[in-house]
Design an enzyme around this catalytic site. Structure first.
Site, PDB file in Angstrom:
ATOM      1  N   HIS A   1      -2.418   6.701   7.688  1.00  0.00           N
ATOM      2  CA  HIS A   1      -1.519   7.701   7.096  1.00  0.00           C
ATOM      3  C   HIS A   1      -2.262   8.991   6.760  1.00  0.00           C
ATOM      4  CE1 HIS A   1       2.441   5.976   6.667  1.00  0.00           C
ATOM      5  NE2 HIS A   1       1.982   4.890   6.079  1.00  0.00           N
TER       6      HIS A   1
ATOM      7  N   GLY B   1       0.826  -1.201   0.000  1.00  0.00           N
ATOM      8  CA  GLY B   1       0.000   0.000   0.000  1.00  0.00           C
ATOM      9  C   GLY B   1       0.857   1.246   0.000  1.00  0.00           C
TER      10      GLY B   1
ATOM     11  N   HIS C   1      -3.914   0.524   7.866  1.00  0.00           N
ATOM     12  CA  HIS C   1      -2.595   1.153   7.896  1.00  0.00           C
ATOM     13  C   HIS C   1      -2.559   2.393   6.997  1.00  0.00           C
ATOM     14  CE1 HIS C   1       1.975   0.822   7.833  1.00  0.00           C
ATOM     15  NE2 HIS C   1       1.744   1.601   6.786  1.00  0.00           N
ATOM     16  N   GLU C   2      -3.047   2.253   5.759  1.00  0.00           N
ATOM     17  CA  GLU C   2      -2.985   3.364   4.809  1.00  0.00           C
ATOM     18  C   GLU C   2      -3.948   4.492   5.193  1.00  0.00           C
ATOM     19  OE1 GLU C   2      -0.498   3.503   2.896  1.00  0.00           O
ATOM     20  OE2 GLU C   2       0.067   1.398   3.085  1.00  0.00           O
TER      21      GLU C   2
ATOM     22  N   CYS D   1       6.397  -0.591   6.935  1.00  0.00           N
ATOM     23  CA  CYS D   1       5.957   0.597   6.214  1.00  0.00           C
ATOM     24  C   CYS D   1       7.090   1.077   5.315  1.00  0.00           C
ATOM     25  CB  CYS D   1       5.564   1.683   7.210  1.00  0.00           C
ATOM     26  SG  CYS D   1       4.997   3.214   6.470  1.00  0.00           S
ATOM     27  N   LEU D   2       6.747   1.473   4.109  1.00  0.00           N
ATOM     28  CA  LEU D   2       7.746   2.001   3.191  1.00  0.00           C
ATOM     29  C   LEU D   2       8.415   3.257   3.747  1.00  0.00           C
ATOM     30  CD1 LEU D   2       5.774   1.539  -0.141  1.00  0.00           C
ATOM     31  CD2 LEU D   2       7.675   0.138   0.707  1.00  0.00           C
TER      32      LEU D   2
ATOM     33  N   GLN E   1       2.816   9.890   1.903  1.00  0.00           N
ATOM     34  CA  GLN E   1       4.116   9.231   1.823  1.00  0.00           C
ATOM     35  C   GLN E   1       4.947   9.739   0.645  1.00  0.00           C
ATOM     36  OE1 GLN E   1       2.313   5.089   2.366  1.00  0.00           O
ATOM     37  NE2 GLN E   1       4.359   4.874   3.255  1.00  0.00           N
TER      38      GLN E   1
END
Length: 159
Positions: A134, A46, A130-131, A88-89, A51
């Site tokens: 953000h 995701g 999670h997304e 997480c990225l 991000q």
């Protein structure tokens, strides 16, 4: 299309609440296309607009069958519970134990502004939550129980 730089958790943009998308136009489509390319290149599941430094309510989720474009998403149903490793990225190389719903359903708009719903279990439910976090300036490290140890990451210990 183009790759976007993925911000790390030290960047202030990742800690801000995103604004809703109101214009469903070429700028949004370019953002979605760039985010798709960035997500594929990163190998992630995701990616949220903050991000890549854009404070808009836009998320991509790779279900394994398709990449969902979620514009102005909201969580409309959850069920059950799962506890597991999450990464997480924007927090490269680290993983934590996070409690999430086992099932999640979201309502969102597509790139043309049409509303639809998507749902998933396990990894997809985790990714939705999670997304969407953000978009509200929350990184998983703020809701995790603890980081995984290096031994756990290497598989030397059982959870």
């Amino acid at each position: 299309m183009g790759l976007r730089k993925i911000l790390t958790d030290a960047e202030s943009a990742l800690h801000k609440v995103c604004r809703p998308v109101v214009n469903f136009d070429g700028r949004l489509w370019k953002l979605l296309d760039d985010m798709r390319e960035t997500l594929i290149e990163s190998g992630g599941v995701g990616l949220a607009a903050p991000q890549v430094g854009i404070l808009r309510r836009v998320v991509l989720v790779d279900t394994g069958e398709e990449i969902l474009e979620l514009v102005n998403p909201s969580l409309i149903a959850t069920d059950g519970e799962q506890v597991g490793a999450e990464g997480c990225l924007s927090v490269p190389g680290k993983y934590g134990i996070v409690k999430r719903p086992y099932y999640a359903k979201v309502r969102a708009q597509d790139r043309n502004g049409d509303w639809y719903e998507a749902e998933g279990e396990e990894l997809i439910a985790r990714c939705f939550c999670h997304e969407l976090d953000h978009l509200d300036g929350i990184i998983y490290t703020e809701v995790m129980e603890r980081f995984l140890t290096e031994e756990e990451l290497l598989g030397d210990e059982e959870e």
